[in-house]
Design a protein around this motif. Structure first.
Motif, PDB file in Angstrom:
ATOM      1  N   PHE A   1       5.472  12.140  71.826  1.00  0.00           N
ATOM      2  CA  PHE A   1       6.286  11.601  73.013  1.00  0.00           C
ATOM      3  C   PHE A   1       6.318  10.101  72.532  1.00  0.00           C
ATOM      4  CE2 PHE A   1       6.094   9.382  76.839  1.00  0.00           C
ATOM      5  CZ  PHE A   1       7.085  10.166  77.691  1.00  0.00           C
ATOM      6  N   GLU A   2       5.361   9.401  72.190  1.00  0.00           N
ATOM      7  CA  GLU A   2       5.496   8.067  71.834  1.00  0.00           C
ATOM      8  C   GLU A   2       6.591   7.527  70.746  1.00  0.00           C
ATOM      9  OE1 GLU A   2       1.610   6.729  70.683  1.00  0.00           O
ATOM     10  OE2 GLU A   2       0.929   6.858  72.948  1.00  0.00           O
ATOM     11  N   VAL A   3       6.766   8.647  69.746  1.00  0.00           N
ATOM     12  CA  VAL A   3       7.632   8.493  68.723  1.00  0.00           C
ATOM     13  C   VAL A   3       8.967   8.653  69.364  1.00  0.00           C
ATOM     14  CG1 VAL A   3       8.730   9.649  66.538  1.00  0.00           C
ATOM     15  CG2 VAL A   3       6.178   9.066  66.715  1.00  0.00           C
ATOM     16  N   MET A   4       9.261   9.714  70.161  1.00  0.00           N
ATOM     17  CA  MET A   4      10.433  10.254  70.788  1.00  0.00           C
ATOM     18  C   MET A   4      11.009   8.799  71.626  1.00  0.00           C
ATOM     19  SD  MET A   4       9.940  13.944  71.518  1.00  0.00           S
ATOM     20  CE  MET A   4      11.414  14.297  72.425  1.00  0.00           C
ATOM     21  N   THR A   5       9.943   8.223  72.465  1.00  0.00           N
ATOM     22  CA  THR A   5      10.257   7.008  73.224  1.00  0.00           C
ATOM     23  C   THR A   5      11.204   6.137  72.386  1.00  0.00           C
ATOM     24  OG1 THR A   5       8.522   7.702  74.821  1.00  0.00           O
ATOM     25  CG2 THR A   5       9.380   5.722  74.890  1.00  0.00           C
ATOM     26  N   GLU A   6      10.164   5.789  71.348  1.00  0.00           N
ATOM     27  CA  GLU A   6      10.658   4.592  70.244  1.00  0.00           C
ATOM     28  C   GLU A   6      12.169   4.958  69.839  1.00  0.00           C
ATOM     29  OE1 GLU A   6       9.467   1.358  70.048  1.00  0.00           O
ATOM     30  OE2 GLU A   6       8.108   2.200  71.568  1.00  0.00           O
ATOM     31  N   GLN A   7      12.445   6.120  69.583  1.00  0.00           N
ATOM     32  CA  GLN A   7      13.857   6.567  69.194  1.00  0.00           C
ATOM     33  C   GLN A   7      14.772   6.185  70.203  1.00  0.00           C
ATOM     34  OE1 GLN A   7      13.111  10.477  67.923  1.00  0.00           O
ATOM     35  NE2 GLN A   7      12.394   9.772  65.929  1.00  0.00           N
ATOM     36  N   ALA A   8      14.464   6.680  71.560  1.00  0.00           N
ATOM     37  CA  ALA A   8      15.296   6.580  72.616  1.00  0.00           C
ATOM     38  C   ALA A   8      15.534   5.287  72.979  1.00  0.00           C
ATOM     39  CB  ALA A   8      14.492   7.368  74.003  1.00  0.00           C
ATOM     40  N   LYS A   9      14.541   4.283  72.835  1.00  0.00           N
ATOM     41  CA  LYS A   9      15.030   2.840  72.835  1.00  0.00           C
ATOM     42  C   LYS A   9      15.914   2.627  71.794  1.00  0.00           C
ATOM     43  CE  LYS A   9      10.420   1.860  75.414  1.00  0.00           C
ATOM     44  NZ  LYS A   9       9.140   1.063  74.918  1.00  0.00           N
ATOM     45  N   LEU A  10      15.819   2.755  70.880  1.00  0.00           N
ATOM     46  CA  LEU A  10      16.828   2.409  69.948  1.00  0.00           C
ATOM     47  C   LEU A  10      18.274   3.015  70.023  1.00  0.00           C
ATOM     48  CD1 LEU A  10      14.472   3.001  66.805  1.00  0.00           C
ATOM     49  CD2 LEU A  10      15.234   0.950  67.692  1.00  0.00           C
ATOM     50  N   ILE A  11      18.157   4.097  70.612  1.00  0.00           N
ATOM     51  CA  ILE A  11      19.700   4.974  70.839  1.00  0.00           C
ATOM     52  C   ILE A  11      20.290   4.350  72.102  1.00  0.00           C
ATOM     53  CG2 ILE A  11      20.806   7.183  71.534  1.00  0.00           C
ATOM     54  CD1 ILE A  11      18.543   8.497  69.813  1.00  0.00           C
ATOM     55  N   TYR A  12      19.405   3.878  73.001  1.00  0.00           N
ATOM     56  CA  TYR A  12      19.889   3.493  74.222  1.00  0.00           C
ATOM     57  C   TYR A  12      19.778   1.906  74.408  1.00  0.00           C
ATOM     58  CZ  TYR A  12      20.685   8.252  75.661  1.00  0.00           C
ATOM     59  OH  TYR A  12      21.000   9.540  75.501  1.00  0.00           O
ATOM     60  N   ALA A  13      19.647   1.220  73.212  1.00  0.00           N
ATOM     61  CA  ALA A  13      19.536  -0.423  73.197  1.00  0.00           C
ATOM     62  C   ALA A  13      20.720  -0.795  74.193  1.00  0.00           C
ATOM     63  CB  ALA A  13      19.740  -0.803  71.974  1.00  0.00           C
ATOM     64  N   GLY A  14      20.407  -1.915  75.075  1.00  0.00           N
ATOM     65  CA  GLY A  14      21.260  -2.225  76.003  1.00  0.00           C
ATOM     66  C   GLY A  14      20.946  -1.793  77.481  1.00  0.00           C
ATOM     67  N   TYR A  15      20.291  -0.518  77.774  1.00  0.00           N
ATOM     68  CA  TYR A  15      20.090  -0.349  78.936  1.00  0.00           C
ATOM     69  C   TYR A  15      18.785  -0.354  79.261  1.00  0.00           C
ATOM     70  CZ  TYR A  15      24.259   2.657  78.651  1.00  0.00           C
ATOM     71  OH  TYR A  15      25.830   2.751  78.337  1.00  0.00           O
ATOM     72  N   LYS A  16      18.358  -0.368  80.404  1.00  0.00           N
ATOM     73  CA  LYS A  16      16.824  -0.178  80.968  1.00  0.00           C
ATOM     74  C   LYS A  16      16.768   1.228  81.081  1.00  0.00           C
ATOM     75  CE  LYS A  16      14.000  -1.398  84.599  1.00  0.00           C
ATOM     76  NZ  LYS A  16      13.790  -1.680  86.223  1.00  0.00           N
ATOM     77  N   ILE A  17      15.513   1.698  80.368  1.00  0.00           N
ATOM     78  CA  ILE A  17      15.172   2.952  80.196  1.00  0.00           C
ATOM     79  C   ILE A  17      14.116   3.168  81.163  1.00  0.00           C
ATOM     80  CG2 ILE A  17      14.475   4.888  78.385  1.00  0.00           C
ATOM     81  CD1 ILE A  17      15.948   3.130  76.503  1.00  0.00           C
TER      82      ILE A  17
END
Length: 72
Positions: A24-40
């Protein structure tokens, strides 16, 4: 800044909670990279709130809980 809510589906079958949390933590970091510029807003998994033994399909129970969290 636009906010997006993300539901991450992490495989749980035959895995320890520590392994699930790490994925879950790895996927969270990947999501932050993919959606940079958005508040997640990441929807947390419901591992601590487990279904009772009367639940025939716990996988469906977990999905239902996550969908309920997504709708709020």
């Amino acid at each position: 800044m636009k906010t997006i809510r993300i539901f991450l589906s992490v495989p749980m079958k035959d895995r320890l909670w520590t392994d699930i949390k790490k994925s879950f933590e790895v996927m969270t970091e990947q999501a932050k990279l993919i959606y940079a510029g958005y508040k997640i807003d990441i929807i947390e998994p419901n591992g601590l709130d487990a279904p009772g033994k009367q639940v025939k399909y716990p996988q469906i129970w977990y999905l239902g809980r996550s969908l309920s969290n997504l709708s709020t």
